[in-house]
Scaffold this motif. Structure first.
Motif, short mmCIF file in Angstrom:
data_model
loop_
_atom_site.label_atom_id
_atom_site.label_comp_id
_atom_site.label_asym_id
_atom_site.label_seq_id
_atom_site.Cartn_x
_atom_site.Cartn_y
_atom_site.Cartn_z
N GLU A 122 0.83 -1.21 0.00
CA GLU A 122 0.00 0.00 0.00
C GLU A 122 0.86 1.26 0.00
OE1 GLU A 122 -3.50 2.12 2.72
OE2 GLU A 122 -2.79 0.11 3.19
N ASP A 123 1.92 1.26 0.82
CA ASP A 123 2.82 2.42 0.84
C ASP A 123 3.49 2.61 -0.52
OD1 ASP A 123 2.17 2.82 3.46
OD2 ASP A 123 4.00 1.92 4.28
N ALA A 124 3.86 1.51 -1.16
CA ALA A 124 4.48 1.61 -2.48
C ALA A 124 3.50 2.19 -3.49
CB ALA A 124 4.96 0.23 -2.94
N ALA A 125 2.23 1.80 -3.38
CA ALA A 125 1.21 2.34 -4.29
C ALA A 125 1.02 3.83 -4.05
CB ALA A 125 -0.10 1.59 -4.09
N VAL A 126 1.03 4.23 -2.78
CA VAL A 126 0.90 5.66 -2.46
C VAL A 126 2.07 6.45 -3.02
CG1 VAL A 126 0.88 7.35 -0.58
CG2 VAL A 126 -0.53 5.29 -0.43
N ARG A 127 3.28 5.91 -2.85
CA ARG A 127 4.47 6.59 -3.38
C ARG A 127 4.42 6.67 -4.91
NH1 ARG A 127 7.13 3.66 0.72
NH2 ARG A 127 7.72 2.02 -0.77
N ALA A 128 3.91 5.60 -5.53
CA ALA A 128 3.80 5.60 -6.99
C ALA A 128 2.83 6.68 -7.46
CB ALA A 128 3.36 4.23 -7.49
N ARG A 129 1.72 6.82 -6.73
CA ARG A 129 0.75 7.88 -7.09
C ARG A 129 1.35 9.26 -6.88
NH1 ARG A 129 -2.93 4.25 -4.53
NH2 ARG A 129 -2.79 5.43 -2.58
N GLU A 130 2.09 9.42 -5.78
CA GLU A 130 2.72 10.72 -5.52
C GLU A 130 3.76 11.05 -6.59
OE1 GLU A 130 4.27 10.21 -1.62
OE2 GLU A 130 2.38 10.72 -0.62
N LEU A 131 4.54 10.04 -7.00
CA LEU A 131 5.55 10.27 -8.04
C LEU A 131 4.88 10.58 -9.38
CD1 LEU A 131 8.16 7.48 -7.20
CD2 LEU A 131 8.44 9.95 -6.92
N ALA A 132 3.76 9.91 -9.66
CA ALA A 132 3.03 10.19 -10.90
C ALA A 132 2.49 11.61 -10.90
CB ALA A 132 1.90 9.18 -11.09
#
Length: 262
Positions: A122-132
């Motif tokens: 979940e944290d990785a998904a959040v970071r991916a969204r933030e990076l996007a």
């Protein structure tokens, strides 16, 4: 408040032993499951007398109904306190001994590991969204700044090309004025990039000065006169004078006016 997220072996049971939510607070021990005690002690809690507390429970694959249960707090790695609980009915055919307890502890450990892995995903998904989102913002920024830099360059190159093409006439210094103005504009756009860096660092300041707003606006608009007239269009600026000076950040106002034109 703790909410039921999964159960096993009680698919047909509806009763007080399997509520959809339980208060996790002091004093709620006698009402339902001892979640508060497990949370406070961060240790397993054995609960006896299930029939007295909840009434008859499902037998499951056993020939007798369970009479005791084991409540374990799930301590996922990296979290300051338990975020889940495991409630397991104890077999009526087996004595609850250290070996049995270690088995239940191992089961809770597997659940904790699964929760930790889910949190990592979940944290990785959040970071991916933030990076996007950061990438989209960066793309938009470079698109905007390219537009900002292209406009003064166009206004510089246009008059220069006219001067270079007209070799028969002597150099008209008056024609160099818009080139000079737009070269200054280009320099200001570069300074805007530096301002953005200051703004992100929390060091950006707005500098308001008394300004003849109508005169400043007309002067900024006149930058486009030669470009417009060279295209065979009539360029008219109607900006009524203001009696009093206005406190504005001249650079910010310049950006607003020029963006309206471009």
């Amino acid at each position: 408040m703790a909410h039921l997220v999964a159960s096993s072996g009680w698919s047909d049971y509806v009763g007080p032993a399997m509520p959809q939510s339980v208060r996790v607070e002091e004093g709620a021990f006698a009402a339902r499951w001892p979640l508060y005690e497990a949370l406070r002690s961060r240790a397993p809690v054995e609960l006896a007398g299930l029939k007295t507390r909840f009434g008859p429970l499902p037998q499951g694959t056993w020939s007798e109904r369970p009479e005791s249960a084991f409540v374990l707090p799930i301590n996922a790695a990296g979290l300051p306190k338990p975020r889940a609980f495991s409630v397991t009915c104890l077999s009526p055919h087996r004595k609850f001994d250290p070996r049995y307890e270690r088995f239940l502890q191992a089961t809770a450990g597997e659940l904790a590991a699964a929760m930790t892995q889910a949190r990592i995903v979940e944290d990785a998904a959040v970071r991916a969204r933030e990076l996007a989102e950061l990438d989209r913002a960066k793309t938009l920024f470079f698109s905007n700044i390219s537009h900002e830099l292209r406009t003064p360059l166009t206004l510089i190159l246009g008059p220069l090309e006219e001067l270079m093409a007209n070799k028969a006439e002597p150099l008209d210094t008056h024609a160099l004025l818009p080139i000079h103005r737009n070269a200054l504009r280009l320099l200001k756009r570069v300074n805007d990039l530096l301002d953005l860096a200051r703004f992100e660092a929390g060091r950006h300041e707005i500098h308001k000065v008394p300004t003849d707003l109508a005169g400043l606006t007309s002067n900024l608009a006149s930058t486009f006169r030669s470009l417009v007239e060279s295209a065979g269009l009539q360029f008219v600026v109607h900006c009524e004078a203001i009696k009093e000076l206005v406190l504005v950040d001249r650079r910010m106002w310049e950006k607003i006016v020029l963006n309206l034109f471009t």
